[in-house]
Design a protein around this motif. Structure first.
Motif, PDB file in Angstrom:
ATOM      1  N   ARG A 243       1.036  -1.109  -0.006  1.00 51.09           N
ATOM      2  CA  ARG A 243      -0.021   0.130   0.178  1.00 51.09           C
ATOM      3  C   ARG A 243       1.014   1.322   0.021  1.00 51.09           C
ATOM      4  NH1 ARG A 243      -3.818  -1.611  -2.318  1.00 51.09           N
ATOM      5  NH2 ARG A 243      -2.529  -3.160  -2.899  1.00 51.09           N
ATOM      6  N   LEU A 244       2.180   1.155   0.358  1.00 50.57           N
ATOM      7  CA  LEU A 244       3.047   2.158   0.477  1.00 50.57           C
ATOM      8  C   LEU A 244       3.424   2.752  -0.865  1.00 50.57           C
ATOM      9  CD1 LEU A 244       5.460   1.284   3.511  1.00 50.57           C
ATOM     10  CD2 LEU A 244       3.404   2.648   3.420  1.00 50.57           C
ATOM     11  N   GLY A 245       3.042   1.894  -1.934  1.00 48.97           N
ATOM     12  CA  GLY A 245       3.380   2.324  -3.367  1.00 48.97           C
ATOM     13  C   GLY A 245       4.803   2.182  -3.902  1.00 48.97           C
ATOM     14  N   ASP A 246       5.518   1.672  -3.383  1.00 47.42           N
ATOM     15  CA  ASP A 246       7.084   1.583  -3.561  1.00 47.42           C
ATOM     16  C   ASP A 246       7.426   0.101  -3.638  1.00 47.42           C
ATOM     17  OD1 ASP A 246       9.721   1.779  -3.932  1.00 47.42           O
ATOM     18  OD2 ASP A 246      10.279   3.552  -2.882  1.00 47.42           O
ATOM     19  N   THR A 247       7.790  -0.222  -5.056  1.00 47.22           N
ATOM     20  CA  THR A 247       8.171  -1.795  -5.186  1.00 47.22           C
ATOM     21  C   THR A 247       9.575  -2.139  -4.593  1.00 47.22           C
ATOM     22  OG1 THR A 247       9.218  -1.264  -7.413  1.00 47.22           O
ATOM     23  CG2 THR A 247       6.955  -2.016  -6.989  1.00 47.22           C
ATOM     24  N   ARG A 248      10.203  -1.176  -4.156  1.00 47.07           N
ATOM     25  CA  ARG A 248      11.365  -1.247  -3.582  1.00 47.07           C
ATOM     26  C   ARG A 248      11.158  -2.021  -1.991  1.00 47.07           C
ATOM     27  NH1 ARG A 248      14.631   4.241  -3.865  1.00 47.07           N
ATOM     28  NH2 ARG A 248      12.587   4.994  -3.313  1.00 47.07           N
ATOM     29  N   TYR A 249      10.225  -1.507  -1.449  1.00 44.58           N
ATOM     30  CA  TYR A 249       9.671  -2.011  -0.242  1.00 44.58           C
ATOM     31  C   TYR A 249       9.294  -3.254  -0.126  1.00 44.58           C
ATOM     32  CZ  TYR A 249      10.342   2.736   1.926  1.00 44.58           C
ATOM     33  OH  TYR A 249      10.441   3.911   2.113  1.00 44.58           O
ATOM     34  N   THR A 250       8.639  -3.796  -1.163  1.00 46.28           N
ATOM     35  CA  THR A 250       8.182  -4.916  -1.433  1.00 46.28           C
ATOM     36  C   THR A 250       9.426  -6.055  -1.625  1.00 46.28           C
ATOM     37  OG1 THR A 250       6.078  -4.093  -2.371  1.00 46.28           O
ATOM     38  CG2 THR A 250       6.557  -6.443  -2.665  1.00 46.28           C
ATOM     39  N   ALA A 251      10.291  -5.521  -2.618  1.00 45.73           N
ATOM     40  CA  ALA A 251      11.442  -6.297  -2.775  1.00 45.73           C
ATOM     41  C   ALA A 251      12.285  -6.506  -1.621  1.00 45.73           C
ATOM     42  CB  ALA A 251      12.338  -5.666  -3.838  1.00 45.73           C
ATOM     43  N   ALA A 252      12.038  -5.480  -0.580  1.00 46.64           N
ATOM     44  CA  ALA A 252      13.194  -5.770   0.601  1.00 46.64           C
ATOM     45  C   ALA A 252      12.331  -6.687   1.668  1.00 46.64           C
ATOM     46  CB  ALA A 252      12.918  -4.625   1.482  1.00 46.64           C
ATOM     47  N   ILE A 253      10.972  -6.984   1.534  1.00 49.46           N
ATOM     48  CA  ILE A 253      10.505  -8.157   2.211  1.00 49.46           C
ATOM     49  C   ILE A 253      10.881  -9.370   1.522  1.00 49.46           C
ATOM     50  CG2 ILE A 253       8.206  -9.194   2.438  1.00 49.46           C
ATOM     51  CD1 ILE A 253       7.082  -6.653   3.488  1.00 49.46           C
ATOM     52  N   GLY A 254      10.918  -9.261   0.054  1.00 52.09           N
ATOM     53  CA  GLY A 254      11.352 -10.645  -0.742  1.00 52.09           C
ATOM     54  C   GLY A 254      12.605 -10.908  -0.037  1.00 52.09           C
ATOM     55  N   PHE A 255      13.705 -10.289   0.006  1.00 52.47           N
ATOM     56  CA  PHE A 255      15.235 -10.375   0.394  1.00 52.47           C
ATOM     57  C   PHE A 255      14.854 -11.075   2.018  1.00 52.47           C
ATOM     58  CE2 PHE A 255      16.388  -7.652  -3.318  1.00 52.47           C
ATOM     59  CZ  PHE A 255      17.283  -8.860  -3.804  1.00 52.47           C
ATOM     60  N   ALA A 256      14.357 -10.196   2.631  1.00 52.78           N
ATOM     61  CA  ALA A 256      14.187 -10.554   3.968  1.00 52.78           C
ATOM     62  C   ALA A 256      13.468 -12.035   4.292  1.00 52.78           C
ATOM     63  CB  ALA A 256      13.557  -9.611   5.059  1.00 52.78           C
ATOM     64  N   ASN A 257      12.789 -12.237   3.399  1.00 54.78           N
ATOM     65  CA  ASN A 257      12.157 -13.537   3.677  1.00 54.78           C
ATOM     66  C   ASN A 257      12.825 -14.676   3.249  1.00 54.78           C
ATOM     67  OD1 ASN A 257       9.459 -12.596   4.675  1.00 54.78           O
ATOM     68  ND2 ASN A 257       8.604 -12.372   2.978  1.00 54.78           N
ATOM     69  N   VAL A 258      13.745 -14.455   2.560  1.00 58.66           N
ATOM     70  CA  VAL A 258      14.742 -15.333   2.172  1.00 58.66           C
ATOM     71  C   VAL A 258      15.460 -15.950   3.282  1.00 58.66           C
ATOM     72  CG1 VAL A 258      16.824 -16.332   0.888  1.00 58.66           C
ATOM     73  CG2 VAL A 258      15.073 -14.554  -0.421  1.00 58.66           C
ATOM     74  N   ILE A 259      16.120 -15.030   4.162  1.00 60.82           N
ATOM     75  CA  ILE A 259      16.814 -15.402   5.350  1.00 60.82           C
ATOM     76  C   ILE A 259      15.948 -16.017   6.173  1.00 60.82           C
ATOM     77  CG2 ILE A 259      17.956 -14.322   7.442  1.00 60.82           C
ATOM     78  CD1 ILE A 259      19.115 -12.401   5.284  1.00 60.82           C
ATOM     79  N   ASN A 260      14.377 -15.607   6.527  1.00 59.08           N
ATOM     80  CA  ASN A 260      13.467 -15.898   7.301  1.00 59.08           C
ATOM     81  C   ASN A 260      13.117 -17.383   7.002  1.00 59.08           C
ATOM     82  OD1 ASN A 260      11.230 -15.427   9.543  1.00 59.08           O
ATOM     83  ND2 ASN A 260       9.834 -15.846   7.510  1.00 59.08           N
ATOM     84  N   PHE A 261      12.973 -17.453   5.655  1.00 57.14           N
ATOM     85  CA  PHE A 261      12.719 -18.878   5.250  1.00 57.14           C
ATOM     86  C   PHE A 261      13.869 -20.022   5.790  1.00 57.14           C
ATOM     87  CE2 PHE A 261      10.138 -17.655   1.351  1.00 57.14           C
ATOM     88  CZ  PHE A 261       9.081 -17.369   2.136  1.00 57.14           C
ATOM     89  N   LEU A 262      15.127 -19.696   5.802  1.00 59.97           N
ATOM     90  CA  LEU A 262      15.978 -20.480   6.295  1.00 59.97           C
ATOM     91  C   LEU A 262      16.017 -20.908   7.889  1.00 59.97           C
ATOM     92  CD1 LEU A 262      19.161 -18.600   4.431  1.00 59.97           C
ATOM     93  CD2 LEU A 262      18.238 -21.037   4.143  1.00 59.97           C
ATOM     94  N   GLN A 263      15.427 -19.520   8.426  1.00 55.95           N
ATOM     95  CA  GLN A 263      15.520 -19.839   9.745  1.00 55.95           C
ATOM     96  C   GLN A 263      14.133 -20.608  10.189  1.00 55.95           C
ATOM     97  OE1 GLN A 263      15.232 -15.464  10.700  1.00 55.95           O
ATOM     98  NE2 GLN A 263      17.036 -15.419  11.711  1.00 55.95           N
ATOM     99  N   VAL A 264      13.115 -20.270   9.405  1.00 60.02           N
ATOM    100  CA  VAL A 264      11.903 -21.330   9.703  1.00 60.02           C
ATOM    101  C   VAL A 264      12.108 -22.590   9.343  1.00 60.02           C
ATOM    102  CG1 VAL A 264       9.542 -21.470   9.000  1.00 60.02           C
ATOM    103  CG2 VAL A 264      10.285 -19.283   9.432  1.00 60.02           C
ATOM    104  N   ALA A 265      13.041 -22.756   8.257  1.00 59.02           N
ATOM    105  CA  ALA A 265      13.144 -24.338   8.061  1.00 59.02           C
ATOM    106  C   ALA A 265      13.794 -25.014   9.222  1.00 59.02           C
ATOM    107  CB  ALA A 265      14.214 -24.134   6.839  1.00 59.02           C
ATOM    108  N   ILE A 266      14.542 -24.343   9.969  1.00 57.54           N
ATOM    109  CA  ILE A 266      15.289 -25.070  11.044  1.00 57.54           C
ATOM    110  C   ILE A 266      14.169 -25.335  12.210  1.00 57.54           C
ATOM    111  CG2 ILE A 266      16.888 -24.709  12.990  1.00 57.54           C
ATOM    112  CD1 ILE A 266      18.704 -22.880  11.054  1.00 57.54           C
ATOM    113  N   CYS A 267      13.023 -24.441  12.413  1.00 58.31           N
ATOM    114  CA  CYS A 267      12.014 -24.438  13.306  1.00 58.31           C
ATOM    115  C   CYS A 267      11.420 -25.458  12.926  1.00 58.31           C
ATOM    116  CB  CYS A 267      11.278 -23.225  13.453  1.00 58.31           C
ATOM    117  SG  CYS A 267      12.345 -21.791  13.870  1.00 58.31           S
TER     118      CYS A 267
END
Length: 433
Positions: free
Chosen positions: A31-55
């Motif tokens: 809703r903020l209208g900037d795809t760079r923020y959406t892309a930032a979530i994408g990169f953060a989620n890659v690391i988040n997926f690694l952490q969640v995989a361990i969990c």
């Protein structure tokens, strides 16, 4: 069929609540209208997926061991192992979370994040990673509730987390104007809520009590025997996604935003398929502990039928609702093209992904976790890297198609292997002491 549907149905609602946390984060950030923020979530989620995989791997271990012991009528031993493992797991998660927080920027840079995207993704990880233990405990406790047959209890604690996110996301992201930091704070509160409600719900089964300190490592050993291969198995998916996101990054923020939207919408759309993997596991383990081979085979067959039905229904809905989905995430250019392609045809590849996940569940619960590791890493390497690399020569859409084609042979052969194991496995009495 009835048992699987009841367990998976309640699990679907609960799991959808878990995935809804990330989905709502992405929705409000878009809703903020900037795809760079959406892309930032994408990169953060890659690391988040690694952490969640361990969990997830650790939650699989404790769920399998507990379900087997309950099936074998060893309730007291199950409680002893649960308390020892939860304490040790918490310590491990805290150490991993802090380590990733410290090295977040080098990791994100390797993935291809730059400038504002790098800064925003780093801030998100700095807030969420130190509290990794909350999501680990939440997943383990949810699995334990399914292991004791309390599918509704497992569902309710995950719904509690989603409700916290639904309230706090718009408040922190939009009203306070915290942006991605607001999404991170909301995520931490959501995960904490799941962990707290999980402990409260499991207490009535008299499985939560003070651990025997001198037996913490010996009690946890049988869990890690299953959990460690399961962790390796689950790390395969984020490892494959890491290669995909790094390849997609060369096509700009719009392409990353499209890929991120797909990655976030798939778990919600196929929550029932993902819930099957968590729900049929305890069913297979309990029947394994009780020595009922026919019921285990029937459970696997029913699960595969339900996967086919779920994917077919999702395909119809996505095909019809394509325009609405594109507008929901405010996608642009390459992001729109990716989402349209996914809604039309690529979505069908989730049939083979579901077959792979259900088969992996059977392997984990029958004492063959290394087969799960083999198939998942095969899909993440041989089924991802060459296909995505070749597809990239045709642009972002080629990457998406390559990723979809690569999963097909691994899903098919995993099912064949699962039935072979079921029909030939020797059923022994369960004992962890």
């Amino acid at each position: 069929m009835r048992h699987v549907i009841v367990m998976a149905g309640t699990g679907t609602i609960g799991l959808m609540a878990v995935f809804l946390v990330d989905f709502l984060n992405l929705f409000y950030i878009s809703r903020l209208g900037d795809t760079r923020y959406t892309a930032a979530i994408g990169f953060a989620n890659v690391i988040n997926f690694l952490q969640v995989a361990i969990c997830i791997g650790m939650s699989i271990g404790i769920t399998v061991v507990t379900a087997r012991l309950i099936g074998a009528k060893k309730h007291d031993l199950a409680g002893q192992i649960i308390n020892s493992f939860l304490l040790l797991m918490t310590v491990i998660m805290i150490v991993i979370g802090i380590a990733i927080m410290v090295f977040r920027y080098p990791i994100l840079s390797l993935l291809g994040a730059q400038d504002l995207v790098l800064e925003q993704a780093g801030q998100f990880i700095a807030i969420t990673s130190p509290f990794l233990c909350f999501i680990g405990l939440g997943m383990a406790l949810s699995g334990l509730l399914r292991a004791v047959g309390d599918a509704k209890g497992s569902m309710y604690i995950t719904i509690a987390g989603a409700l916290v996110t639904a309230v706090l996301d718009p408040l922190f992201i939009l009203y306070f104007g915290w942006g991605l930091e607001g999404a991170a704070v909301s995520t931490v509160f959501s995960r904490a809520a799941v962990a707290v409600f999980g402990f409260y719900s499991l207490r009535k089964y008299q499985l939560i009590h003070k651990p025997v300190w001198k037996k913490i490592f010996s009690d946890s050993y049988p869990v890690f025997v299953i959990a460690f291969p399961a962790i390796l198995t689950n790390l395969a998916t984020p490892a494959g996604n890491t290669f995909v996101i790094k390849t997609m990054a060369s096509f700009g923020s719009d392409a990353i935003a499209g890929q991120t939207a797909i990655d976030r919408i798939v778990p919600v759309a196929f929550a029932f398929v993902f819930a099957l993997t968590g729900s049929v596991g305890p069913i297979i383990s309990q029947n394994f502990g009780a020595g009922f081979r026919d019921r285990m085979c029937e459970t696997l067959m029913v699960s595969l039928k339900l996967v086919c039905l779920c994917v077919l229904c999702a395909w119809i809905l996505f095909f019809v609702g394509e325009e609405w989905i594109v507008k929901m995430f405010a996608l642009k250019a390459a992001g729109i093209e990716l989402m349209r392609l996914f809604c039309h045809w690529v979505i069908l590849s989730n049939l083979f992904l579901g077959m792979l996940f259900v088969s992996n569940t059977a392997f984990n619960n029958l004492g063959y976790p290394l087969l799960s590791t083999l198939f998942n890493w095969g899909r993440a390497t041989l089924g991802t890297i060459p296909f995505v690399w070749f597809g990239a020569t045709y642009g972002p859409k080629g990457i998406l198609v390559g990723q979809a084609i690569g999963v097909m042979p691994f899903g098919f052969f995993a099912v064949l292997c699962a039935f072979y194991v079921l029909r030939n496995i020797k059923i022994n009495m369960v004992s962890y002491q």
